[in-house]
Design a protein around this motif. Structure first.
Motif, short mmCIF file in Angstrom:
data_model
loop_
_atom_site.label_atom_id
_atom_site.label_comp_id
_atom_site.label_asym_id
_atom_site.label_seq_id
_atom_site.Cartn_x
_atom_site.Cartn_y
_atom_site.Cartn_z
N ILE A 93 10.70 -10.76 -6.16
CA ILE A 93 11.45 -11.90 -5.65
C ILE A 93 10.56 -12.83 -4.82
O ILE A 93 10.91 -14.00 -4.61
N GLN A 94 9.41 -12.32 -4.34
CA GLN A 94 8.51 -13.22 -3.61
C GLN A 94 7.54 -13.93 -4.55
O GLN A 94 6.73 -14.74 -4.11
N GLY A 95 7.63 -13.63 -5.85
CA GLY A 95 6.88 -14.44 -6.81
C GLY A 95 5.98 -13.69 -7.76
O GLY A 95 5.81 -14.10 -8.90
N SER A 96 5.39 -12.58 -7.32
CA SER A 96 4.49 -11.83 -8.19
C SER A 96 4.06 -10.55 -7.50
O SER A 96 3.79 -10.55 -6.29
N ILE A 97 3.96 -9.48 -8.26
CA ILE A 97 3.44 -8.25 -7.68
C ILE A 97 1.96 -8.40 -7.33
O ILE A 97 1.41 -7.65 -6.53
N GLY A 98 1.32 -9.43 -7.89
CA GLY A 98 -0.09 -9.67 -7.60
C GLY A 98 -0.37 -10.13 -6.18
O GLY A 98 -1.52 -10.13 -5.75
N ILE A 99 0.67 -10.51 -5.44
CA ILE A 99 0.46 -10.93 -4.05
C ILE A 99 0.98 -9.91 -3.05
O ILE A 99 0.94 -10.15 -1.84
N ALA A 100 1.46 -8.77 -3.53
CA ALA A 100 2.10 -7.79 -2.64
C ALA A 100 1.06 -6.94 -1.91
O ALA A 100 0.14 -6.39 -2.53
N ALA A 101 1.22 -6.83 -0.61
CA ALA A 101 0.29 -6.08 0.24
C ALA A 101 1.01 -4.89 0.87
O ALA A 101 2.23 -4.86 0.96
N SER A 102 0.22 -3.91 1.31
CA SER A 102 0.83 -2.79 2.01
C SER A 102 -0.18 -2.12 2.94
O SER A 102 -1.39 -2.26 2.79
N ALA A 103 0.38 -1.38 3.91
CA ALA A 103 -0.42 -0.62 4.85
C ALA A 103 0.12 0.79 4.93
O ALA A 103 1.34 0.99 5.03
N ASN A 104 -0.77 1.77 4.86
CA ASN A 104 -0.43 3.18 5.08
C ASN A 104 -0.93 3.54 6.46
O ASN A 104 -2.14 3.67 6.69
N ILE A 105 0.00 3.72 7.40
CA ILE A 105 -0.36 3.76 8.81
C ILE A 105 -0.13 5.13 9.43
O ILE A 105 0.92 5.75 9.25
N ASN A 106 -1.13 5.59 10.17
CA ASN A 106 -0.97 6.70 11.09
C ASN A 106 -0.82 6.08 12.48
O ASN A 106 -1.82 5.72 13.11
N PRO A 107 0.40 5.88 12.95
CA PRO A 107 0.61 5.09 14.18
C PRO A 107 -0.10 5.65 15.41
O PRO A 107 -0.45 4.88 16.31
N GLN A 116 -0.48 9.51 7.18
CA GLN A 116 -0.12 8.08 7.15
C GLN A 116 1.35 7.98 6.75
O GLN A 116 1.70 7.56 5.66
N TYR A 117 2.21 8.33 7.69
CA TYR A 117 3.62 8.50 7.35
C TYR A 117 4.39 7.19 7.30
O TYR A 117 5.54 7.16 6.87
N ILE A 118 3.77 6.11 7.72
CA ILE A 118 4.40 4.79 7.63
C ILE A 118 3.75 4.00 6.51
O ILE A 118 2.54 3.77 6.51
N ASN A 119 4.56 3.59 5.53
CA ASN A 119 4.11 2.64 4.54
C ASN A 119 4.84 1.32 4.82
O ASN A 119 6.06 1.24 4.73
N LEU A 120 4.07 0.33 5.23
CA LEU A 120 4.63 -0.97 5.63
C LEU A 120 4.32 -2.00 4.56
O LEU A 120 3.15 -2.19 4.19
N ARG A 121 5.37 -2.66 4.05
CA ARG A 121 5.20 -3.66 3.00
C ARG A 121 5.98 -4.92 3.34
O ARG A 121 7.21 -4.93 3.36
#
Length: 358
Positions: free
Chosen positions: A254-268, A100-105
């Protein structure tokens, strides 16, 4: 209507609360859209599992996960298990074992949230960070000599391969080409004199194939400052494992809280299942109190829906989140008084409004 089999790992702390909450939203989105269904298989791998068995997941854990269409992860880490034990025992083996070499946030100021940065409004901050996810500074290479003595020596090696560096940079260029045609690269070639000049060279070489994309290189310290002073200028940002990790936590702030931060670990390439997790961690201080913000996990579910091929449904999940926030449904990390459950219910209500009955 296709049914997806999802491996669900609630993990530790607030993950035990946010994962079931987000799963309710995910199931509802599939039902209302009539686009897909999801079937879960829950794995109890966690620090509690480690305390019972001496490892974070079974030796054949990757074999158990491989048949699934995706992995939905909550949070990893909880005292008294050391963080490096929990991380290297579960999260990192999955990321690397499944390439999963792409981490998209995504970094986006949502409607209904006030940024701690003065003068910014929803729509002003909206960009994506692509983090290299399998090598770089987090490579498992190094060691310790003469442990516990005055002569102790610690070596931690960073590993950058041309293959690994080029593929993440190319992914970022393609994403920028499909967005606002602007790509920023994080570097520190003035101080790290081998790996970072190499990173810059690969960025420039790949960039020759994308003359339509604006290309900027910033040293990581300056780039961190620009995240605060001019976040509206960014479209896609690409960085190494360490730089991407640090920048995205700043982005969450800066978007307001780490509690709303999402991410994807992707194997394209789709050779292995991709994994979707929020950034907020297990938050032991509020675990079990019903105060955890479910939005990070719900937004993560949106990223999973996008990846599975339903971006329109994913867009509606994010729209439902924003509508709920605009109506004041916020957990304490955002200055509100709502519980995990009440925010989840509010998002589900707004999602239903987006799919009125025929």
């Amino acid at each position: 209507m296709k049914t997806f089999n999802i491996a669900v790992i609630p993990g530790d702390g607030v993950g035990q609360e946010t994962v079931p909450a987000a799963w309710r939203v995910l199931e509802l989105a599939g039902q209302l859209s009539n686009a897909f269904a999801v079937r879960s298989h829950v794995f109890d791998w966690s620090c509690a599992y480690f305390q019972r068995h001496g490892h974070m997941m079974p030796e054949n854990g990757l074999d158990l996960l491989k048949p699934f269409d995706a992995i939905f992860l909550g949070a990893v880490g909880f005292p008294p298990v050391p963080d490096h034990v929990s991380l290297w025992g579960l999260l990192l083996p999955i990321r690397r074992g499944f390439d999963q070499y792409i981490n998209l946030r995504p970094i986006k100021l949502l409607r209904g949230i006030t940024s701690p940065l003065c003068g910014y409004h929803p729509g002003d901050i909206d960009f994506v960070v692509i983090r290299e996810n399998t090598e770089g500074e987090y490579s498992n290479s190094g060691g310790r000599l003469r442990v516990g003595t005055p002569q102790e020596v610690v070596v931690q090696n960073s590993v950058f391969t041309r293959f690994g560096t080029e593929r993440v940079i190319r992914y970022a260029f393609n994403l920028a080409r499909a967005s606002r045609q602007s790509l920023t690269s994080a570097t520190k070639s003035n101080g790290i004199n081998f790996s970072m000049p190499f990173w810059d060279e690969v960025f420039q070489e790949v960039g020759e194939e994308y003359p339509d994309v604006k290309q900027v290189l910033y040293h990581i310290d300056a780039l961190a400052a620009y995240f605060v002073t001019r976040p509206q200028t960014f479209d896609v940002v690409v960085g190494s494992n360490l730089f991407g990790d640090i920048l995205t936590d700043l982005g969450a702030a800066i978007q307001g809280s780490i509690g709303i931060a999402a991410s994807a670990n992707i194997n394209p390439e789709g050779q292995y299942p991709s994994m979707f997790e929020p950034v907020h961690g297990s938050a032991p201080d509020i675990a079990g109190k019903g105060l955890a913000n479910p939005i990070g996990q719900i937004w993560t579910a949106k990223l999973m829906v996008d990846h599975l091929g339903f971006p329109d449904v994913g867009a509606n999940i994010l729209e439902a989140i924003e509508r709920a926030l605009e109506k004041g449904h916020k957990t304490p990390d955002l200055g509100g008084t709502d519980s995990t459950q009440s925010v989840t219910e509010a998002v589900m209500t707004e999602l239903r409004h987006l799919y009125p009955p025929l």
